[in-house]
Design a protein around this motif. Structure first.
Motif, PDB file in Angstrom:
ATOM      1  N   LEU B 127      45.349 -25.725 -42.180  1.00  0.00           N
ATOM      2  CA  LEU B 127      46.622 -26.135 -42.779  1.00  0.00           C
ATOM      3  C   LEU B 127      47.692 -25.085 -42.468  1.00  0.00           C
ATOM      4  N   PRO B 128      48.894 -25.534 -42.111  1.00  0.00           N
ATOM      5  CA  PRO B 128      49.962 -24.568 -41.890  1.00  0.00           C
ATOM      6  C   PRO B 128      50.402 -23.948 -43.221  1.00  0.00           C
ATOM      7  N   PRO B 129      50.973 -22.728 -43.200  1.00  0.00           N
ATOM      8  CA  PRO B 129      51.357 -22.032 -44.429  1.00  0.00           C
ATOM      9  C   PRO B 129      52.197 -22.902 -45.363  1.00  0.00           C
ATOM     10  N   ARG B 130      53.135 -23.673 -44.754  1.00  0.00           N
ATOM     11  CA  ARG B 130      53.991 -24.527 -45.578  1.00  0.00           C
ATOM     12  C   ARG B 130      53.150 -25.490 -46.417  1.00  0.00           C
ATOM     13  N   ALA B 131      52.149 -26.083 -45.804  1.00  0.00           N
ATOM     14  CA  ALA B 131      51.302 -27.033 -46.517  1.00  0.00           C
ATOM     15  C   ALA B 131      50.457 -26.317 -47.562  1.00  0.00           C
ATOM     16  N   ILE B 132      50.009 -25.113 -47.233  1.00  0.00           N
ATOM     17  CA  ILE B 132      49.210 -24.375 -48.215  1.00  0.00           C
ATOM     18  C   ILE B 132      50.042 -24.111 -49.468  1.00  0.00           C
ATOM     19  N   TRP B 133      51.320 -23.719 -49.250  1.00  0.00           N
ATOM     20  CA  TRP B 133      52.174 -23.499 -50.418  1.00  0.00           C
ATOM     21  C   TRP B 133      52.429 -24.794 -51.180  1.00  0.00           C
ATOM     22  N   TYR B 134      52.933 -25.820 -50.469  1.00  0.00           N
ATOM     23  CA  TYR B 134      53.404 -27.018 -51.154  1.00  0.00           C
ATOM     24  C   TYR B 134      52.292 -27.909 -51.670  1.00  0.00           C
ATOM     25  N   LYS B 135      51.179 -27.966 -50.939  1.00  0.00           N
ATOM     26  CA  LYS B 135      50.144 -28.925 -51.329  1.00  0.00           C
ATOM     27  C   LYS B 135      49.011 -28.277 -52.119  1.00  0.00           C
ATOM     28  N   VAL B 136      48.792 -26.986 -51.909  1.00  0.00           N
ATOM     29  CA  VAL B 136      47.633 -26.370 -52.552  1.00  0.00           C
ATOM     30  C   VAL B 136      48.049 -25.429 -53.690  1.00  0.00           C
ATOM     31  N   VAL B 137      48.895 -24.454 -53.371  1.00  0.00           N
ATOM     32  CA  VAL B 137      49.170 -23.401 -54.351  1.00  0.00           C
ATOM     33  C   VAL B 137      50.151 -23.854 -55.432  1.00  0.00           C
ATOM     34  N   LEU B 138      51.351 -24.271 -55.025  1.00  0.00           N
ATOM     35  CA  LEU B 138      52.398 -24.531 -56.018  1.00  0.00           C
ATOM     36  C   LEU B 138      52.039 -25.602 -57.060  1.00  0.00           C
ATOM     37  N   PRO B 139      51.464 -26.748 -56.656  1.00  0.00           N
ATOM     38  CA  PRO B 139      51.161 -27.753 -57.691  1.00  0.00           C
ATOM     39  C   PRO B 139      50.257 -27.204 -58.795  1.00  0.00           C
ATOM     40  N   GLN B 140      49.246 -26.412 -58.399  1.00  0.00           N
ATOM     41  CA  GLN B 140      48.352 -25.859 -59.423  1.00  0.00           C
ATOM     42  C   GLN B 140      49.050 -24.783 -60.235  1.00  0.00           C
ATOM     43  N   LEU B 141      49.857 -23.998 -59.503  1.00  0.00           N
ATOM     44  CA  LEU B 141      50.539 -22.881 -60.141  1.00  0.00           C
ATOM     45  C   LEU B 141      51.451 -23.374 -61.263  1.00  0.00           C
ATOM     46  N   PHE B 142      52.254 -24.413 -60.950  1.00  0.00           N
ATOM     47  CA  PHE B 142      53.213 -24.867 -61.954  1.00  0.00           C
ATOM     48  C   PHE B 142      52.528 -25.446 -63.173  1.00  0.00           C
ATOM     49  N   ARG B 143      51.392 -26.142 -62.953  1.00  0.00           N
ATOM     50  CA  ARG B 143      50.678 -26.649 -64.118  1.00  0.00           C
ATOM     51  C   ARG B 143      50.240 -25.503 -65.020  1.00  0.00           C
ATOM     52  N   ARG B 144      49.834 -24.417 -64.407  1.00  0.00           N
ATOM     53  CA  ARG B 144      49.317 -23.311 -65.214  1.00  0.00           C
ATOM     54  C   ARG B 144      50.401 -22.567 -65.974  1.00  0.00           C
ATOM     55  N   VAL B 145      51.602 -22.521 -65.398  1.00  0.00           N
ATOM     56  CA  VAL B 145      52.626 -21.696 -66.049  1.00  0.00           C
ATOM     57  C   VAL B 145      53.573 -22.515 -66.932  1.00  0.00           C
ATOM     58  N   ILE B 146      53.272 -23.824 -67.115  1.00  0.00           N
ATOM     59  CA  ILE B 146      54.152 -24.637 -67.968  1.00  0.00           C
ATOM     60  C   ILE B 146      54.471 -23.966 -69.323  1.00  0.00           C
ATOM     61  N   PRO B 147      53.458 -23.490 -70.053  1.00  0.00           N
ATOM     62  CA  PRO B 147      53.785 -22.898 -71.366  1.00  0.00           C
ATOM     63  C   PRO B 147      54.772 -21.733 -71.253  1.00  0.00           C
ATOM     64  N   VAL B 148      54.585 -20.912 -70.221  1.00  0.00           N
ATOM     65  CA  VAL B 148      55.466 -19.748 -70.079  1.00  0.00           C
ATOM     66  C   VAL B 148      56.872 -20.195 -69.674  1.00  0.00           C
ATOM     67  N   LEU B 149      56.946 -21.227 -68.813  1.00  0.00           N
ATOM     68  CA  LEU B 149      58.263 -21.713 -68.408  1.00  0.00           C
ATOM     69  C   LEU B 149      59.002 -22.342 -69.587  1.00  0.00           C
ATOM     70  N   ILE B 150      58.267 -23.035 -70.455  1.00  0.00           N
ATOM     71  CA  ILE B 150      58.889 -23.609 -71.655  1.00  0.00           C
ATOM     72  C   ILE B 150      59.458 -22.486 -72.517  1.00  0.00           C
ATOM     73  N   ASN B 151      58.679 -21.423 -72.660  1.00  0.00           N
ATOM     74  CA  ASN B 151      59.135 -20.277 -73.431  1.00  0.00           C
ATOM     75  C   ASN B 151      60.383 -19.679 -72.794  1.00  0.00           C
TER      76      ASN B 151
END
Lengths: 240, 219
Positions: B127-151
């Motif tokens: 996978l190219p880096p762009r896909a790794i960021w957009y398809k693999v890392v960021l979607p999981q990352l944002f789910r995990r940090v929702i509580p902190v972002l709400i805060n």
């Protein structure tokens, strides 16, 4: 635009006074806020549902209102109900109330994170609830609360800049006075910023020493593989 | 002077109108800070020499100095280097910059919780880096940090009250204008406090729903 930091030398006394007052206010709010915070935390764990509700409301209300409004309510509001107080007193009180809500949550979380058995076994060997709290729970809680308390104290120290808006002559207020005299915002705010920054570094460093003293285990860095580190780590590390 | 509940009620409509300003500014700030904070995080992950060191100093600066001072700098200092902005724009810029740093630090913490095996697998699949960021890392990352972002969102909403000191007419400024005419600061300030309380409780509530809906299933 000319950059002339030397003209600040004419105002070093004001800057020093402001810095000193900011430090004093921070220390007073730290002590007062922690006393209040511990009280509210214990209240929040009381058996009575009403007491718990009071503690919960206290925390939610103070955490969800901007500090500047808490400050104005204390300073402009309370005099109308017959309590009149000087700006410095009102400011320190407001800051203590504000930070106590966060401290109480830190203390509560730390106590709840302790295994219940700690308190219960202390009671079982004949300690009074107060003794169990003081001799068994408190020393362990102390360890967990230092890092989050440091963060909150830093936030509170920075929040004290808002006290300038009710004419408490702390660092920001003195900065605004000097800026009014010199019309040199760049130099003035550069100086003020640097001073706040240094205070923050001193607080962080003090806390690090305190952590080392109470024997907080250093968090081990997770050993990772270099491929994953390309995405999951933001620090450059020397190649192994 | 006695507490006048009817007076409090009578000022609420004006304060609620003014709250639209806070809501609008907070939305713009959050959008900017999440977007820029994500960009900054990806930039930091590239680990370019010098760039990361400079960013580290900026982070230490933003975290070590009061938001109020940062707002003053945007409002008083930037014009003297040729960036003359309306109070609203200067305020949004200052808070968004501050919040962007906190968002990036939050994401940094989140990155540490992502399974390294996934990156290895993605790389092995080519996978190219762009896909790794957009398809693999960021979607999981944002789910995990929702509580902190709400805060962070509640912190941003509270931050908009500070814009009253640089003459942005939002809830607090409106409350001050009303009480300057009526000499009833306690009721009007209490009204302003209530509005912020409601706004932030709503955000926390929405956050709870979002968490339940999108959070990582911890089965």
């Amino acid at each position: 635009m000319r950059f002339d930091p030397w003209m600040l030398l004419d105002y070093w006394e004001l800057l020093l006074q402001g810095t000193w007052l900011t430090i004093r206010i921070t220390v007073m709010a730290l002590v007062l806020g922690y006393l209040l915070g511990i009280g509210v935390a214990l209240l929040g764990m009381a058996r009575s549902r009403t007491l718990r509700a009071i503690a919960g409301t206290y925390v939610e209300v103070l955490r969800n209102i901007p500090f500047i409004i808490i400050l104005f309510l204390v300073y402009y509001g309370l005099p109308f109900s017959g309590v009149r107080m000087p700006a410095l007193f009102a400011g320190t009180l407001a800051l203590s109330l504000f930070v106590s809500a966060y401290y109480s949550e830190i203390v509560r979380a730390a106590i709840l994170a302790l295994p219940r058995g700690q308190f219960e076994s202390a009671r079982a060997i004949g300690m009074s609830p107060a003794q169990a709290m003081w001799n068994v729970v408190a020393p362990q809680v102390l360890r967990t609360i230092i890092p989050p308390s440091t963060n909150m104290t830093l936030t509170m120290m920075k929040e004290s800049a808002v006290l300038s808006s009710i004419t408490v002559p702390e660092l920001t207020y003195q900065g605004l006075v000097i800026q009014g005299n010199t019309f040199a915002p760049f130099e003035v705010f550069a100086a003020i910023t640097l001073i706040y920054w240094m205070i923050a570094i001193v607080i962080a460093e003090t806390s690090r020493r305190l952590e080392a003293r109470v024997g907080l285990a250093q968090r081990q860095s997770v050993t990772r593989n270099p491929i994953a580190d390309r995405y999951l780590s933001l620090e450059r590390r020397p190649a192994r | 002077m006695k507490f006048n509940f009817e007076y409090l009620l009578s000022v609420m409509p004006r304060l609620i109108d003014a709250s639209l300003v806070n809501i609008r500014l907070a939305l713009i700030i959050m959008a900017l800070s999440v977007l820029l904070g994500t960009g900054l995080t990806i930039l930091r992950a590239a680990k370019l020499p010098v760039v990361n060191e400079v960013i580290a100093v900026v982070i230490s600066f933003v975290r070590g100095t009061p938001l109020l001072i940062q707002i003053f700098i945007a409002y008083y200092v930037l014009p003297s280097v040729g960036l003359d902005m309306r109070p609203e724009v200067a305020g949004v810029a200052a808070i968004a910059f501050n919040s962007m740093i906190f968002v990036s630090e939050t994401l940094r913490g989140g990155l540490a919780t992502i399974d390294p095996g996934q990156i290895e697998a993605s790389t092995a699949l080519g996978l190219p880096p762009r896909a790794i960021w957009y398809k693999v890392v960021l979607p999981q990352l944002f789910r995990r940090v929702i509580p902190v972002l709400i805060n962070e969102a509640t912190i941003v909403v509270k931050g908009t009250a500070l814009l009253s000191v640089i003459t942005v007419v939002e809830v607090l400024r409106t409350a001050q204008q009303i009480s300057a005419a009526s000499y009833r600061p306690f009721e009007t300030l209490l009204g302003a406090a209530l509005i912020f309380l409601v706004m932030n409780l709503v955000i926390s509530l929405v956050g709870k729903f979002a968490e339940a809906r999108y959070a990582v299933s911890r089965a």
